[in-house]
Design an enzyme around this catalytic site. Structure first.
Site, mmCIF file in Angstrom:
data_model
loop_
_atom_site.group_PDB
_atom_site.id
_atom_site.type_symbol
_atom_site.label_atom_id
_atom_site.label_comp_id
_atom_site.label_asym_id
_atom_site.label_seq_id
_atom_site.Cartn_x
_atom_site.Cartn_y
_atom_site.Cartn_z
ATOM 1 C CB ILE A 195 -49.560 -15.634 9.109
ATOM 2 C CG1 ILE A 195 -49.367 -15.861 10.561
ATOM 3 C CG2 ILE A 195 -50.122 -16.684 7.392
ATOM 4 C CD1 ILE A 195 -51.187 -16.144 10.602
ATOM 5 C CB SER A 196 -44.088 -17.276 10.902
ATOM 6 O OG SER A 196 -43.550 -16.640 10.173
ATOM 7 C CD GLN A 197 -43.984 -24.858 10.522
ATOM 8 O OE1 GLN A 197 -42.636 -24.519 10.680
ATOM 9 N NE2 GLN A 197 -43.832 -26.392 11.364
#
Ligand code: SAH
Length: 220
Positions: free
Chosen positions: A63-65
């Site tokens: 899950i991206s920043q």
């Protein structure tokens, strides 16, 4: 939605990681204050959900920043009536934000187990308006095209042409484009059939694997 134990962490995330770095779109900030990101990370990672970094979600994916999610979402310039295509459902978190800001969201995920988990996460968070489809998102999703916005959340050597084709007039497309390790975030805007290209800066995403992305599990 039940009472939320992470509301304060989420407000701090928006204030210090996102607003302070220049994301100013009020609708995007409000959506990020609202969507319970901790419900989209694996069990045991809830406390880390509001930290300034990507997190593992299983199957070698992430899950991206939060900041990168915010930048990409802002650049999509979503209007409430928009129809959006996401490639790379992952946890479902980005899709939940899109659903908060647009009328309807199709999100395509290559790995069936992640698609199932994303559907569960979205249901737990009370998000409606997202359809998760299992398939090769490099081919887009023709049955619901055209889309006012397309977001690719995995790294691709080139922008898959089917996605450009499925973009509506005036539509925006965002994708990380470039080599395997790190890429340039690129925005395309379609005007009268012509495509304008705007570079947005460096990012590092997991690979987009499919017919118009990287070719196999072992990409060159
Ligand atoms: N947007 C996600 C994070 C995406 S991680 C979130 O909010 O959590 C990238 C995802 O792209 C992974 O889940 C990976 O399995 C998926 N992916 C890779 N190649 C794909 C393809 N061709 N079509 C659809 N999904 C793909």
């Amino acid at each position: 939605m039940k009472t939320d134990p992470c509301k304060r962490e989420r407000e701090e995330m928006v204030e210090f990681q996102i607003r302070a770095r220049g994301v100013g779109d009020r609708r995007v900030l409000a959506a990020m204050r609202k969507i319970p990101r901790h419900l989209f990370v694996p069990k045991g990672f809830e406390r880390a959900a509001y930290e300034d970094r990507p997190l593992p979600i299983g199957e070698g994916q992430t899950i991206s920043q939060p900041y990168i999610v915010a930048v990409m979402t802002e650049q999509l310039e979503l209007a409430p009536q928009d129809r959006v295509l996401e490639i790379g459902t992952g946890s479902g978190y980005q899709a939940a934000l899109l659903a908060e800001l647009a009328a309807n969201v199709i999100s395509v995920e290559r790995l069936p187990d992640l698609a199932d988990r994303a559907r569960e996460n979205l249901a737990r968070a009370g998000v409606t308006g997202v359809e998760v489809v299992v398939g090769d998102g490099t081919q887009g999703y023709p049955p619901e095209a055209p889309y006012n916005a397309v977001i690719v959340t995995a790294a691709t050597p080139d922008i898959p042409q089917p996605l450009v084709k499925q973009l509506a007039e005036g539509g925006r497309l965002i994708a990380p484009v470039g080599p395997r390790e790190c890429q340039d975030l690129v925005k395309l805007v379609k005007h009268e059939g012509r495509v304008e290209k705007i570079p947005l800066g460096g990012v590092c995403f997991v690979p987009l694997i499919g017919q118009f992305g990287w070719k196999g599990e072992r990409f060159p």
